[in-house]
Design a protein around this motif. Structure first.
Motif, mmCIF file in Angstrom:
data_model
loop_
_atom_site.group_PDB
_atom_site.id
_atom_site.type_symbol
_atom_site.label_atom_id
_atom_site.label_comp_id
_atom_site.label_asym_id
_atom_site.label_seq_id
_atom_site.Cartn_x
_atom_site.Cartn_y
_atom_site.Cartn_z
ATOM 1 N N THR A 36 59.750 11.258 94.852
ATOM 2 C CA THR A 36 59.737 10.373 93.685
ATOM 3 C C THR A 36 60.941 10.549 92.772
ATOM 4 O OG1 THR A 36 58.200 11.943 92.662
ATOM 5 C CG2 THR A 36 57.246 9.971 93.644
ATOM 6 N N GLU A 37 61.841 11.479 93.104
ATOM 7 C CA GLU A 37 63.132 11.559 92.417
ATOM 8 C C GLU A 37 64.156 12.171 93.358
ATOM 9 O OE1 GLU A 37 63.494 13.236 88.505
ATOM 10 O OE2 GLU A 37 61.535 12.484 87.853
ATOM 11 N N TYR A 38 65.286 11.495 93.512
ATOM 12 C CA TYR A 38 66.453 11.996 94.243
ATOM 13 C C TYR A 38 67.626 11.126 93.834
ATOM 14 C CZ TYR A 38 66.661 7.985 97.429
ATOM 15 O OH TYR A 38 66.816 6.716 97.945
ATOM 16 N N MET A 39 68.798 11.409 94.379
ATOM 17 C CA MET A 39 70.015 10.639 94.181
ATOM 18 C C MET A 39 70.721 11.001 92.881
ATOM 19 S SD MET A 39 72.406 8.178 93.806
ATOM 20 C CE MET A 39 71.805 6.982 92.614
ATOM 21 N N ALA A 40 71.502 12.083 93.004
ATOM 22 C CA ALA A 40 72.407 12.527 91.945
ATOM 23 C C ALA A 40 73.732 12.806 92.646
ATOM 24 C CB ALA A 40 71.874 13.775 91.250
ATOM 25 N N ARG A 41 74.582 11.814 92.671
ATOM 26 C CA ARG A 41 75.765 11.866 93.521
ATOM 27 C C ARG A 41 76.588 13.123 93.313
ATOM 28 N NH1 ARG A 41 75.335 6.691 91.384
ATOM 29 N NH2 ARG A 41 74.856 5.034 92.887
ATOM 30 N N GLY A 42 76.812 13.491 92.060
ATOM 31 C CA GLY A 42 77.643 14.655 91.776
ATOM 32 C C GLY A 42 77.014 15.974 92.158
ATOM 33 N N ALA A 43 75.705 15.986 92.397
ATOM 34 C CA ALA A 43 75.004 17.215 92.783
ATOM 35 C C ALA A 43 74.800 17.301 94.291
ATOM 36 C CB ALA A 43 73.660 17.298 92.066
ATOM 37 N N GLY A 44 75.238 16.275 95.026
ATOM 38 C CA GLY A 44 75.133 16.297 96.483
ATOM 39 C C GLY A 44 74.020 15.440 97.049
ATOM 40 N N SER A 45 73.216 14.816 96.191
ATOM 41 C CA SER A 45 72.102 13.986 96.652
ATOM 42 C C SER A 45 72.549 12.530 96.636
ATOM 43 C CB SER A 45 70.885 14.181 95.737
ATOM 44 O OG SER A 45 69.834 13.326 96.112
ATOM 45 N N THR A 46 72.607 11.907 97.818
ATOM 46 C CA THR A 46 73.113 10.538 97.940
ATOM 47 C C THR A 46 72.205 9.721 98.848
ATOM 48 O OG1 THR A 46 74.477 11.047 99.881
ATOM 49 C CG2 THR A 46 75.500 11.364 97.700
ATOM 50 N N PHE A 47 72.337 8.412 98.742
ATOM 51 C CA PHE A 47 71.632 7.537 99.673
ATOM 52 C C PHE A 47 72.091 7.819 101.104
ATOM 53 C CE2 PHE A 47 71.573 4.675 95.808
ATOM 54 C CZ PHE A 47 70.200 4.764 95.601
ATOM 55 N N ASP A 48 73.389 7.982 101.289
ATOM 56 C CA ASP A 48 73.946 8.198 102.626
ATOM 57 C C ASP A 48 73.350 9.442 103.283
ATOM 58 O OD1 ASP A 48 77.043 6.627 102.329
ATOM 59 O OD2 ASP A 48 75.851 7.125 100.569
ATOM 60 N N GLY A 49 73.161 10.504 102.492
ATOM 61 C CA GLY A 49 72.687 11.761 103.057
ATOM 62 C C GLY A 49 71.188 11.842 103.220
ATOM 63 N N ASP A 50 70.426 11.265 102.284
ATOM 64 C CA ASP A 50 68.976 11.486 102.256
ATOM 65 C C ASP A 50 68.152 10.411 102.961
ATOM 66 O OD1 ASP A 50 69.430 13.788 100.849
ATOM 67 O OD2 ASP A 50 68.884 12.969 98.896
ATOM 68 N N LEU A 51 68.585 9.158 102.902
ATOM 69 C CA LEU A 51 67.763 8.100 103.480
ATOM 70 C C LEU A 51 67.511 8.276 104.985
ATOM 71 C CD1 LEU A 51 68.969 4.856 101.641
ATOM 72 C CD2 LEU A 51 66.795 6.065 101.361
ATOM 73 N N PRO A 52 68.515 8.655 105.786
ATOM 74 C CA PRO A 52 68.224 8.841 107.215
ATOM 75 C C PRO A 52 67.207 9.948 107.472
ATOM 76 C CG PRO A 52 70.586 8.614 106.852
ATOM 77 C CD PRO A 52 69.960 8.764 105.507
ATOM 78 N N VAL A 53 67.292 11.036 106.718
ATOM 79 C CA VAL A 53 66.343 12.138 106.886
ATOM 80 C C VAL A 53 64.936 11.661 106.558
ATOM 81 C CG1 VAL A 53 65.707 14.450 106.085
ATOM 82 C CG2 VAL A 53 68.125 13.835 106.317
#
Length: 380
Positions: free
Chosen positions: A287-304
């Motif tokens: 229910t919370e993710y996606m902080a680009r500067g901290a390493g959490s991105t759509f590109d990285g997390d959505l496939p997982v």
């Protein structure tokens, strides 16, 4: 035997709660989850609101803006939005607040969006005040967000009946409403608050929240909602190590019908969180993710997440008065002379222009793909 009205009310409430449903079984939760599309959405506050009070108060509630922005969400294929409510709004005008919630649900339904409603929140300003909200602090992330309940309510046990009335009132009013996806009963309950509000926080905040959280679950469950209840884990190194969990985390794991969590780090950390929760045998939604500067991105997390059938709700939809495009460290170093090179949260500018078109294209592709299928979104 004489009995005061307040005592009689308490007996009626207790009797009603005794007849309430138990926590959903894992099978019931799994069946509910299987009936949903792959869950995709954002944490939502309209661009013209600095916090949940400004979003919902009668003077600033903006259905036209909400309709516009939820149209953008629909175009991405999003099917949920996580939306924060507030106890003071119910205290001020329960009928008016319920009417505005119903109006929001009507708008969301037109866009095929079922919101997750958040009842309480332990983050940011612990002194919420109704009425006009202060303007954003220049260069500072989420500079006007307010906790619910605030310090005064947490510190005063006499406020508990009011909080109970809010939970039972709002959940009871919408308990059978299939336009709602779920109830998130408390956002990051054991969060110390954040920002520069340490001196204003409640005394023994953790102990007070740890005592209240199971009651909040019970109050909400006493209305027998058709929607699942949850509260998201958000810290601690290992959620699959019961001996290391605090009282709040244990309640979250023991009382949530579906498991939810927050993770703002690298994709490998996100994948590890899913592994930690999988053993509990319940559906999982981030229910919370996606902080680009901290390493959490759509590109990285959505496939997982798509491979694991984990629902995904990112933080930040439209850049506006919350200023959550700015990073957390802006509380220490406000971005007043220059903007960060990379937006921290948020998908759209206030006029609907995407911050990054590739992310918008990715969200559309992932929402359109069948459950479990990771679309090919590599650059052409």
């Amino acid at each position: 035997m004489k009995c005061s009205l307040s005592a009689l009310f308490a007996l009626i409430v207790v009797a009603g709660m005794a007849q309430a449903a138990d926590r959903w079984s894992a099978d019931k939760a799994s069946a509910w989850y299987a009936a949903q599309p792959w869950i995709l959405g954002s944490n939502y506050v309209p661009a013209d609101a600095i916090n949940e009070l400004e979003m919902w108060q009668a003077a600033t509630f903006d259905p036209r803006r909400i309709d516009l922005e939820l149209g953008w969400a629909q175009a991405l294929g999003m099917n949920t939005m996580r939306v924060f409510l507030h106890d003071k709004l119910w205290q001020q005008d329960p009928k008016g607040f319920a009417k505005r919630i119903d109006q929001f649900l009507a708008i969301a339904s037109r866009h095929h969006i079922k919101p997750v409603f958040v009842l309480f929140d332990s983050c940011w300003d612990p002194d919420p005040k109704l009425g006009p909200q202060h303007p954003p602090i220049p260069g500072v992330h989420n500079s006007g967000w307010v906790q619910s309940p605030g310090t005064k309510a947490l510190d005063d046990p006499r406020e508990e009946p009011r909080l109970q009335a809010y939970v039972m009132g709002v959940v009871g009013r919408f308990a059978k409403d299939d336009r709602i996806l779920a109830w998130d009963v408390w956002n990051e309950p054991d969060n110390e608050g954040g920002g520069n509000y340490a001196k204003e926080e409640a005394k023994d905040k953790f102990a007070r929240v740890a005592d209240l959280l199971p009651k909040v679950f019970a109050w909400a469950r006493s209305k027998n909602p058709v929607q699942p209840l949850t509260s998201g884990l958000w810290h601690d190194p290992d959620w699959n190590a019961p001996a290391t969990l605090n009282a709040v985390e244990k309640t979250q794991l023991e009382q949530s019908d579906v498991l939810t969590f927050h993770e703002y780090s690298w994709p490998e950390a996100f994948a590890a969180r899913i592994r930690q929760l999988t053993g509990y045998g319940r559906p999982i939604i981030c229910t919370e993710y996606m902080a680009r500067g901290a390493g959490s991105t759509f590109d990285g997390d959505l496939p997982v997440a798509k491979r694991a059938n984990v629902g995904m709700i990112n933080w930040g939809f439209v850049n506006g008065r919350t200023q959550t495009n700015l990073p957390w460290d802006s509380w220490e170093r406000p971005y007043v002379l220059s903007q960060p090179q990379v937006w921290f949260h948020d998908i759209f500018h206030e006029d609907g222009t995407p911050y990054r078109q590739a992310e918008v294209d990715m969200l559309k592709a992932f929402s359109a793909a069948p459950k479990g299928v990771v679309p090919d979104v590599s650059p052409r």
